[in-house]
Design a protein around this motif. Structure first.
Motif, PDB file in Angstrom:
ATOM      1  N   GLU A 192      18.605  29.803 -13.843  1.00 30.44           N
ATOM      2  CA  GLU A 192      18.889  28.368 -13.793  1.00 30.44           C
ATOM      3  C   GLU A 192      17.850  27.613 -14.627  1.00 30.44           C
ATOM      4  O   GLU A 192      16.644  27.863 -14.507  1.00 30.44           O
ATOM      5  CB  GLU A 192      18.848  27.868 -12.342  1.00 30.44           C
ATOM      6  N   LEU A 193      18.327  26.707 -15.457  1.00 29.88           N
ATOM      7  CA  LEU A 193      17.437  25.953 -16.347  1.00 29.88           C
ATOM      8  C   LEU A 193      18.073  24.591 -16.572  1.00 29.88           C
ATOM      9  O   LEU A 193      19.129  24.485 -17.193  1.00 29.88           O
ATOM     10  CB  LEU A 193      17.275  26.706 -17.679  1.00 29.88           C
ATOM     11  N   ASP A 194      17.437  23.547 -16.043  1.00 26.69           N
ATOM     12  CA  ASP A 194      17.979  22.190 -16.134  1.00 26.69           C
ATOM     13  C   ASP A 194      16.927  21.324 -16.824  1.00 26.69           C
ATOM     14  O   ASP A 194      16.168  20.599 -16.178  1.00 26.69           O
ATOM     15  CB  ASP A 194      18.299  21.672 -14.722  1.00 26.69           C
ATOM     16  N   VAL A 195      16.876  21.434 -18.147  1.00 33.98           N
ATOM     17  CA  VAL A 195      15.787  20.768 -18.882  1.00 33.98           C
ATOM     18  C   VAL A 195      15.779  19.265 -18.633  1.00 33.98           C
ATOM     19  O   VAL A 195      14.710  18.661 -18.508  1.00 33.98           O
ATOM     20  CB  VAL A 195      15.849  21.068 -20.405  1.00 33.98           C
ATOM     21  N   ILE A 231      16.948  24.930 -29.307  1.00 41.23           N
ATOM     22  CA  ILE A 231      15.868  24.083 -28.797  1.00 41.23           C
ATOM     23  C   ILE A 231      16.461  22.866 -28.105  1.00 41.23           C
ATOM     24  O   ILE A 231      17.607  22.489 -28.342  1.00 41.23           O
ATOM     25  CB  ILE A 231      14.912  23.605 -29.916  1.00 41.23           C
ATOM     26  N   SER A 232      15.661  22.262 -27.241  1.00 44.40           N
ATOM     27  CA  SER A 232      16.048  21.041 -26.546  1.00 44.40           C
ATOM     28  C   SER A 232      14.866  20.086 -26.616  1.00 44.40           C
ATOM     29  O   SER A 232      13.721  20.498 -26.421  1.00 44.40           O
ATOM     30  CB  SER A 232      16.394  21.376 -25.094  1.00 44.40           C
ATOM     31  N   TYR A 288      10.179  19.588 -24.282  1.00 43.14           N
ATOM     32  CA  TYR A 288      10.484  20.538 -25.358  1.00 43.14           C
ATOM     33  C   TYR A 288      10.831  21.870 -24.704  1.00 43.14           C
ATOM     34  O   TYR A 288      10.037  22.398 -23.920  1.00 43.14           O
ATOM     35  CB  TYR A 288       9.278  20.791 -26.269  1.00 43.14           C
ATOM     36  N   ALA A 289      11.994  22.403 -25.005  1.00 39.11           N
ATOM     37  CA  ALA A 289      12.335  23.748 -24.546  1.00 39.11           C
ATOM     38  C   ALA A 289      12.846  24.522 -25.751  1.00 39.11           C
ATOM     39  O   ALA A 289      13.544  23.970 -26.601  1.00 39.11           O
ATOM     40  CB  ALA A 289      13.399  23.703 -23.457  1.00 39.11           C
ATOM     41  N   ALA A 342       8.327  24.072 -22.478  1.00 35.16           N
ATOM     42  CA  ALA A 342       8.577  25.335 -21.778  1.00 35.16           C
ATOM     43  C   ALA A 342       9.183  26.359 -22.732  1.00 35.16           C
ATOM     44  O   ALA A 342      10.166  26.084 -23.420  1.00 35.16           O
ATOM     45  CB  ALA A 342       9.504  25.118 -20.584  1.00 35.16           C
ATOM     46  N   ASP A 343       8.570  27.538 -22.759  1.00 36.87           N
ATOM     47  CA  ASP A 343       9.112  28.693 -23.475  1.00 36.87           C
ATOM     48  C   ASP A 343      10.190  29.290 -22.579  1.00 36.87           C
ATOM     49  O   ASP A 343       9.898  29.828 -21.510  1.00 36.87           O
ATOM     50  CB  ASP A 343       7.970  29.683 -23.717  1.00 36.87           C
ATOM     51  N   CYS A 344      11.446  29.138 -23.002  1.00 35.62           N
ATOM     52  CA  CYS A 344      12.571  29.614 -22.192  1.00 35.62           C
ATOM     53  C   CYS A 344      13.260  30.791 -22.863  1.00 35.62           C
ATOM     54  O   CYS A 344      14.461  31.023 -22.673  1.00 35.62           O
ATOM     55  CB  CYS A 344      13.555  28.468 -21.949  1.00 35.62           C
TER      56      CYS A 344
END
Lengths: 269, 269
Positions: B73-76, B101-102, B83-84, B63-65
């Protein structure tokens, strides 16, 4: 295919050896060298190499100028360096985070004719469309704080004078190196190829190099590098940018002597 | 091979279409989506997509965040995003120059098994050795000023509260969007998928969008984006980080109205 032409740590690779290797590999498209070797403090005779390569237009010259830009004479156009790259945080004296590059007309011709894909970050055609051509084509969001900082150090550099700035690096580095040698310490690089702004000092027998680094950092607030993996034990002392001064050279030398006096090691003067 | 699943500008790609495409390509190793589409202001239902992909462990989710981190809200981990990647200069509110990055455990397993070479800059194994493992293995000189700045905005974010920070972005964005709609302007994104922090406004017929952008910048000190190449004519207004406030929303709206009043275009309210 990459052909490596190597020498021992601290010994520069003579241009005659590089040209000899090119004689054996006449289809070599690129010769890559390090102008100022940060791992040993060795300065490569780059101007001479560039001159010798003018007779071999098929072989482009790439130079790692990470430790020399802003502290050592560097004339990429006059010397025929086709690709040069550096950093902002060493002799340029700006924060780390950008890599100034220089690309010759022959290199542009080379990558314009390229048919294999190249990574986005290193796609010089895209970078040129963003940084050089107008109107610009978006490539990345520019690190604006770094650009302001780079602008400011370049302004300072022009005010000081490029030649004067290089002379300041030479004066500070050779001053430190003379004091180190006078104290009986050995420098890793060949004296006639010693890079002024980076002094790689061999750790004397019986001295714990890491312990000395820790003491310098904790007791004196001075960070000195160690040797790279596989290299002989050494301390690497950089006098770059605003730190290229006799005052800083003396401060680092005095701190090193003070730390060494507290160890059990004797240095033969 | 890349299979593109596209919709018109401003319309999000429904997850049902993405899952349908995966049914047709059962060997797909990666599904890549944009969480918050900066070019149109469309928010993708990423949590729902991540949930649906748990039954397809062979397909990792990227995901391109870039435009959502710090504002939405973003809970990878909870959503199963493998991949974020994001940036520091939008809703995070730090200077541009870094990309947080995550990477999930499944993604680590994937790239550890990789046998083809990967570019140095994007070699996650090398990056992990530098950023995560201790003692660190050198990869690059860290952009220290950016790290200090990021540390500071993260400290501020924790002090404000992550949920509160996202709510602030929602409040500011929806306030601006309501005023824009009330003034008869049309937003490019579907209302039920409107990203709060990015308002893409269709340029009304007869109005010169570029001229309005120039006026906003020169007369009001407000920079508003235009449409990407190939997109319908639009203004893109970001209310991100410290700019995510009702006050800034009103300032931008009032400036836009003031500029539009000086043009010949009539907006049907």
């Amino acid at each position: 295919e990459v052909v490596e032409v190597a020498e021992d740590w601290g010994t520069h690779v003579p241009n005659a050896r590089l040209l000899g290797a090119l004689d054996e590999h006449r289809d070599a498209t690129l010769l890559a060298v390090v102008h100022g070797e940060t791992s040993t403090g060795s300065l490569h005779p780059l101007a001479e190499l560039g001159g010798a390569l003018t007779e071999r237009p098929g072989t482009l010259l790439m130079a790692d100028c990470v430790t020399t830009l802003g502290g050592t004479e560097l004339d990429v156009h006059g010397w025929g360096v086709d690709y040069a790259y550096s950093c902002t945080q060493k002799c340029v004296g700006s924060p780390p985070g950008m890599s100034p590059i220089s690309v010759s007309a022959a290199a542009i011709e080379r990558f314009e004719a390229r048919s294999t894909p190249v990574g986005f970050s290193f796609d010089f055609e895209l970078l040129r469309k963003y940084w050089v051509e107008r109107p610009a084509t978006y490539h990345h969001t520019a690190p604006v704080l770094h650009i302001y900082a780079l602008y400011e150090v370049l302004r300072e550099t022009l005010a000081e004078g490029v030649a004067e700035r290089c002379a300041r690096h030479v004066a500070a580095g050779t001053h430190l190196q003379e004091r180190l040698r006078d104290a009986g310490l050995r420098l890793i690089a060949e004296p006639e190829h010693q890079l002024p702004q980076l002094s790689a000092v061999a750790v004397p027998d019986g001295v714990d190099g890491n312990e000395v680094q820790d003491e310098l950092l904790l007791e004196h607030g001075i960070e000195v590098g160690g040797g790279l993996p596989g290299a002989p034990e050494m301390w690497r002392i950089g006098l770059m940018g605003p730190n290229a001064s006799i005052e800083t050279a003396d401060r680092v030398f005095d701190a090193l002597m003070s730390v060494l006096e507290t160890t059990d090691a004797a240095i033969s003067a």
